[in-house]
Design an enzyme around this catalytic site. Sequence first.
Site, mmCIF file in Angstrom:
data_model
loop_
_atom_site.group_PDB
_atom_site.id
_atom_site.type_symbol
_atom_site.label_atom_id
_atom_site.label_comp_id
_atom_site.label_asym_id
_atom_site.label_seq_id
_atom_site.Cartn_x
_atom_site.Cartn_y
_atom_site.Cartn_z
ATOM 1 N N SER A 315 0.848 -1.201 0.000
ATOM 2 C CA SER A 315 0.000 0.000 0.000
ATOM 3 C C SER A 315 0.878 1.244 0.000
ATOM 4 O O SER A 315 1.776 1.370 0.844
ATOM 5 C CB SER A 315 -0.900 0.023 1.237
ATOM 6 O OG SER A 315 -1.679 -1.145 1.334
ATOM 7 N N ASP A 384 -14.775 -3.456 11.063
ATOM 8 C CA ASP A 384 -13.708 -2.955 11.940
ATOM 9 C C ASP A 384 -13.372 -1.488 11.665
ATOM 10 O O ASP A 384 -12.210 -1.108 11.609
ATOM 11 C CB ASP A 384 -12.462 -3.826 11.746
ATOM 12 C CG ASP A 384 -11.393 -3.548 12.797
ATOM 13 O OD1 ASP A 384 -11.759 -3.312 13.956
ATOM 14 O OD2 ASP A 384 -10.203 -3.565 12.453
#
Length: 516
Positions: A315, A384
């Site tokens: 990422s 989450d």
Amino acid sequence: MRRDRLLVASSLAFILAADVYFVLLPRLREWYRQPQRDGCACRGANGSESDRSSEPWGSNVSIGTLDSGSKLERLFAHPLYSIGLPEVGPEEILLQSEELMSYYRRKVLRWERLITLANISVHEQRVTFDPGASWFKFHLGINRYALYARNDPNIAQLIKDMQNTPVISADYTQDEKALKGLCDCSQVVKPSGHHLKLALKFQDFGKAMFKPMRQERNQETPEDFFYFVDFQRHNAEIAAFHLDRVLDFRRVPPVVGRFVNVTGEILQATRNDDLRSVFFTSPANNTCFFAKCLYVCKTEYAVCGQPDLLEGSMSAYLPGLSISPRISIPNPWTRSYTFTGRQEWEVNPSYCDTVKKMYPYNLGNRLLNIIDMAIFDFLMGNMDRHHYEIFTKFGDAGFLLHFDNARGFGRHSHDEMSILAPLTQCCMIKQSTLLRLRLLARPQYRLSDVMRESLTLDPLWPVLTEPHLLALDRRLGRVLRAVQRCVKRLGEQGVVVMDFVETLRGATPRQTKESR
């Protein structure tokens, strides 16, 4: 006797021909059409494996490796994906070129001094800082509406660079260090401590967060698992980036899959003794390592290469917090992270009425952005989302960063409707979001089809199993039905809201006009 032999031979020949025609040839055709994931174990720098050439996001709508019948190309060519943004002024761009250039030149000089003091060969870890690097252009392209433009060709180059550029350094991320008291916690947005992730620095001075594979793609999260102890899935990070792009949010930093050599690109590249100490060789002679954290941090929970290669997600890092600060804000619809607790929104159907009166949800687009994020999470099955982040420079007018999506795509057989609480309780949605969702429900632009097509371009294809792709269509239908129920009760004008709220030039965030 001869007639019998001839009859038997003819029968066998017929059966063989039928088997070839109806069984073998279709399989050969199918095999030929599919991209071959393991067809080439081409080794890149430092021994990493790069087995597929990827051009995931080319210019505007065209993706070079896709054919003319591409649903993905047709989707990005649709007028809904050409809606212009308000004119972006200098104050709405995150960073200017001069300040970013000066910041990174100082960081490069500091890096070279550290290498010299550590008595490491400069040739081994040479940094070639280039203002034309894809990661640098990515940082310059961030504005108050999105992380990158729809037609930004640099994103394709950034993805390719994260896949192929040599790694020269590996370390724990800042939040992992904060948990151990090894860094300034004021520079940490959201400490964690349950999963394993590393910060990898590339030869061009770019950085990416590496999350290794912890779970096979065909494994579903057991229904008895609590969401806060679920595994972090590298393929969920990859799929989340593609889904974010397909929805035209562009709030997830670019992500790509990569095979990393855990010996050559992590163990031998790190100068962190703590990180070195968690490496070991398994009984199967594979190189493994585990996390030093607060929870599941033992050799039983280690990740291992085969014997050195390990797949994971890469990422792209955002600009450093010292030059582009971000703040982490609790999600109003956060869940209880205990085995028995419940939050107010779980027991009070009118909870949104309270939220609408609270700053900053009583003005601007903040609440609408929360609802966008809830739809995004629902499609993935991600429970989450306890915090969200924004760039402090943009204040209330900025977008929400869709960070940390690794707990998505865990259960394809279950749709967790409580994730949609912001939508179902507030009965509000952006007009552009609703129009794109309706478009993706149509057969010619079906969400599962465009996601399947998009994900085939990642080097770790197949990223998602077919049941997860089909679950996207089912969940999209549930979102649209939830909106329809709101419209039936309140009328379309009371539910569907124009996206952009006019902001007075020079006004403070509290002076922003309300969207409704």
